[in-house]
Design a protein around this motif. Structure first.
Motif, PDB file in Angstrom:
ATOM      1  N   LEU A  78      -0.443   4.553  -1.745  1.00  0.00           N
ATOM      2  CA  LEU A  78      -1.616   5.298  -1.284  1.00  0.00           C
ATOM      3  C   LEU A  78      -1.208   6.576  -0.559  1.00  0.00           C
ATOM      4  O   LEU A  78      -0.102   6.676  -0.009  1.00  0.00           O
ATOM      5  CB  LEU A  78      -2.465   4.418  -0.347  1.00  0.00           C
ATOM      6  N   ASN A  79      -2.132   7.518  -0.527  1.00  0.00           N
ATOM      7  CA  ASN A  79      -1.852   8.828   0.053  1.00  0.00           C
ATOM      8  C   ASN A  79      -2.057   8.824   1.565  1.00  0.00           C
ATOM      9  O   ASN A  79      -2.926   9.509   2.118  1.00  0.00           O
ATOM     10  CB  ASN A  79      -2.742   9.895  -0.599  1.00  0.00           C
ATOM     11  N   CYS A  80      -1.274   7.977   2.236  1.00  0.00           N
ATOM     12  CA  CYS A  80      -1.307   7.958   3.699  1.00  0.00           C
ATOM     13  C   CYS A  80       0.070   7.535   4.197  1.00  0.00           C
ATOM     14  O   CYS A  80       0.837   6.895   3.476  1.00  0.00           O
ATOM     15  CB  CYS A  80      -2.394   7.033   4.233  1.00  0.00           C
ATOM     16  N   ARG A  99      -5.776  -3.062   1.840  1.00  0.00           N
ATOM     17  CA  ARG A  99      -5.749  -2.000   0.822  1.00  0.00           C
ATOM     18  C   ARG A  99      -7.150  -1.403   0.626  1.00  0.00           C
ATOM     19  O   ARG A  99      -7.315  -0.175   0.612  1.00  0.00           O
ATOM     20  CB  ARG A  99      -5.211  -2.548  -0.490  1.00  0.00           C
ATOM     21  N   GLU A 100      -8.137  -2.251   0.494  1.00  0.00           N
ATOM     22  CA  GLU A 100      -9.510  -1.752   0.311  1.00  0.00           C
ATOM     23  C   GLU A 100      -9.960  -0.975   1.550  1.00  0.00           C
ATOM     24  O   GLU A 100     -10.658   0.041   1.448  1.00  0.00           O
ATOM     25  CB  GLU A 100     -10.455  -2.911   0.022  1.00  0.00           C
ATOM     26  N   ASN A 118       0.810  -1.227   0.000  1.00  0.00           N
ATOM     27  CA  ASN A 118       0.000   0.000   0.000  1.00  0.00           C
ATOM     28  C   ASN A 118       0.843   1.276   0.000  1.00  0.00           C
ATOM     29  O   ASN A 118       0.341   2.361   0.306  1.00  0.00           O
ATOM     30  CB  ASN A 118      -0.928  -0.002   1.225  1.00  0.00           C
ATOM     31  N   ILE A 155      -8.324   2.487   1.427  1.00  0.00           N
ATOM     32  CA  ILE A 155      -8.937   3.323   0.385  1.00  0.00           C
ATOM     33  C   ILE A 155     -10.247   3.915   0.888  1.00  0.00           C
ATOM     34  O   ILE A 155     -10.536   5.111   0.703  1.00  0.00           O
ATOM     35  CB  ILE A 155      -9.148   2.505  -0.909  1.00  0.00           C
ATOM     36  N   GLU A 156     -11.066   3.105   1.549  1.00  0.00           N
ATOM     37  CA  GLU A 156     -12.336   3.596   2.076  1.00  0.00           C
ATOM     38  C   GLU A 156     -12.122   4.575   3.233  1.00  0.00           C
ATOM     39  O   GLU A 156     -12.838   5.565   3.361  1.00  0.00           O
ATOM     40  CB  GLU A 156     -13.212   2.421   2.523  1.00  0.00           C
ATOM     41  N   LEU A 188      -9.647   6.576   3.583  1.00  0.00           N
ATOM     42  CA  LEU A 188      -9.183   7.846   2.998  1.00  0.00           C
ATOM     43  C   LEU A 188     -10.341   8.695   2.481  1.00  0.00           C
ATOM     44  O   LEU A 188     -10.242   9.913   2.410  1.00  0.00           O
ATOM     45  CB  LEU A 188      -8.170   7.578   1.883  1.00  0.00           C
ATOM     46  N   LYS A 189     -11.430   8.023   2.121  1.00  0.00           N
ATOM     47  CA  LYS A 189     -12.618   8.753   1.653  1.00  0.00           C
ATOM     48  C   LYS A 189     -13.374   9.398   2.814  1.00  0.00           C
ATOM     49  O   LYS A 189     -14.199  10.290   2.599  1.00  0.00           O
ATOM     50  CB  LYS A 189     -13.557   7.814   0.902  1.00  0.00           C
TER      51      LYS A 189
END
Length: 555
Positions: free
Chosen positions: A29-31, A120-121, A26, A124-125, A127-128
């Motif tokens: 990803l933007n974290c 990963r999923e 991951n 992603i959630e 981050l939303k």
């Protein structure tokens, strides 16, 4: 968003592969994802403090039988300090009873089984920032929502080629064991093992594996352990990797769990060419009782295992570690003692005497009633007794286990043990007597120093040997000097001193670190030929590890 992935290892030189996989998978990803590693010996308050200082939004714990209780307590304290921190658990100890774990623990989520794609999923959630309801359909994820626990359903096994190599270029692996996997799954169905719950074996591309292994060789990592459950179940894969590592050279040692009975003549021919200490093998014998092997769904005969282990041993280039498990279904004490003596006769470099664990999710746990098994309700769920072996016998075997580990596996007492074991009918009887001596003297209740191990062995020998005590004392002193600093020798080893003129003459041409020791007889000749030569003898211990014998009569 900041995520901290936590590995609490059993020892300081271990490293956690799981959290490295999650981070690598991951990293685009933007974290911010950081890793924190501790050991089970670290103070709980210190771990809490270190994690608190990170000011993380999410903390994830890699959970196993050796750390689950500590993780439960740490996560509870973290939630009290800051209720806004979200906590998830992953790993085998939470994957087989996730509902119970989430009800009991203060964390918010469990990632079941293979975690890379689920994690990963999940990220992603998160981050939303749309709330927990968007997490409910993620396969492999358990979500605690007030009093309810919501499961997204089982996730199919992933394509291993999607994995990202978990180690970074600038990672410092000095003084660490690095873990690596070239495959996931196991072809066998051993009922005590969690690998039997996943059918089939998946392999990484061989060329990729070679490239990744070169990373460890180039960084001069001392030990790499493959976590593959049965490395040599695919002959083509095993042959290519072993051949490649032999060709590569380097100083790295590679450790493999293998099924010795599967080894072919061609594979043994390849292995015979390996440099000394290039490979280590861990062989799961478990028992030499073929009927008991059937009880645990291992369809192999011990005779086949022994034949291949003996073949490998002939080349004296591969360290072999043989495992036994006490408490298996259908095996009484007499049968286990025979298994121990059978394995001991092979003289492997190490013998691991383990105890059956009724792991969550294992078939053996489901069959426990059939075999009258009772285990501890607390991790690591170790066997207490069954219908063939009592708790009293388990305690006896615990003593033997510790003596084997402290003396046999240490590799520093081989000469002394071979001398003493002749006074007993079987190897097991020797370790049993030594364990009982330890217990009587209270050594199990306190820590003893490295030097004390030699003193204990000497005191034990005085109860066993009626004559030849001086021979044993000389052997013990020689063995002490082989593996310890030579500037100081404990008084109980009865040091005798050379004439000053003779000592000065002997030291001519020797390095400062070389050591001279006088003995009452020729120790090396006794070790090699079992002949007692009572002429006084000098041994020179060179700094490179070599030893030379010089009869004192020459002086």
């Amino acid at each position: 968003m900041k995520v901290v992935l936590v590995g609490i290892n059993s020892q300081y030189f271990h490293s956690n592969l799981a959290i490295r996989y999650l981070k690598a998978f991951n990293k685009d990803l933007n974290c911010e994802i950081i890793l924190k590693e501790f050991t089970i010996n670290d103070r709980k308050d210190n771990i809490v403090k270190e994690l608190y200082k990170e000011e993380a939004d999410i903390i994830g714990f890699s959970t196993y039988i050796w750390n689950v209780t500590l993780i439960k307590e740490i996560s509870e304290i973290l939630k009290i300090i800051n209720g806004n921190i979200e906590i998830f658990y992953g790993g085998p100890e939470v994957s087989y009873s996730p509902m119970d774990i989430l009800k009991e623990f203060s964390g918010d989520y469990i990632i079941e089984g293979e975690g890379e794609e689920t994690f990963r999923e999940f990220l992603i959630e998160k981050l939303k920032s749309n709330g927990k309801e968007n997490l409910f359909d993620i396969k492999g994820l358990y979500v605690k929502e007030e009093e309810e626990i919501i499961y997204g359903g089982r996730r199919p096994l992933m394509d291993m080629e999607k994995l990202i190599f978990p180690y970074e270029e600038d990672e410092d692996l000095r003084n660490k064991i690095a873990y690596y996997e070239g495959s996931r799954g196991c072809p066998f169905m051993c009922s005590y093992c969690l690998s039997s719950t996943t059918h089939g074996v998946r392999f990484l591309n061989i060329d990729r594996v070679k490239k990744e292994l070169k990373y460890f060789i180039d960084k001069d990592v001392s030990l790499v352990k493959f976590v593959d459950r049965t490395f040599n179940c695919n002959h083509k894969f095993a042959k290519e990797i072993w051949s490649y590592l032999i060709e590569c050279g380097g100083n790295t040692t590679f450790h493999f769990e293998i099924s010795a009975d599967l080894l072919t003549k061609e594979e043994i021919e390849i292995l015979s060419k390996a440099p000394k200490d290039k490979f280590q093998f861990e062989v799961g014998v478990q028992t030499t009782n073929n009927e008991v092997l059937r009880n645990i769904n291992r369809f192999v005969n011990y005779e086949n295992i022994k034949e291949k282990v003996d073949e490998i041993k002939k080349y004296k280039n591969i360290k072999q570690h043989l495992d036994l498990i006490a408490g298996l279904p259908g095996e009484d004490l007499e049968s286990f003692v025979k298994s121990f003596n059978d394995v001991y006769a092979i003289e492997p470099e190490e013998i691991q005497l383990g105890f059956l664990k009724l792991l969550k999710g294992s078939k053996m746990r489901e069959e426990s009633e059939k075999w009258g098994m009772k285990s501890s309700p607390y991790p690591p769920y170790e066997i207490l007794y069954n219908n063939k072996i009592s708790y009293k016998n388990i305690l006896l075997l615990k003593k033997v286990e510790e003596m084997v580990d402290k003396y046999y596996n240490a590799g520093k007492f081989d000469i002394s043990i071979k001398f003493l074991i002749k006074y007993f009918d079987t190897p097991f009887e020797f370790y049993k007597a030594l364990g009982e001596f330890y217990d009587e003297k209270g050594y199990f209740k306190r820590n003893i120093s490295n030097t004390d191990y030699y003193k204990v062995l000497l005191d034990f020998s005085l109860q066993i040997i009626k004559k030849d005590v001086d021979i044993f004392l000389n052997l013990l002193k020689h063995e002490y000097l082989l593996y310890n600093k030579k500037k100081w020798i404990p008084d109980f080893l009865d040091r005798i001193y050379l004439d000053k003129k003779v000592e000065k003459d002997l030291k001519k041409g020797l390095a400062k670190q070389d050591h001279i020791e006088l003995y009452n007889y020729d120790v090396l000749r006794f070790i090699q030929e079992d002949i007692i030569d009572m002429e006084k003898n000098v041994l020179i211990y060179y700094q490179n590890g070599k030893v030379k014998s010089i009869p004192l009569i020459n002086y």
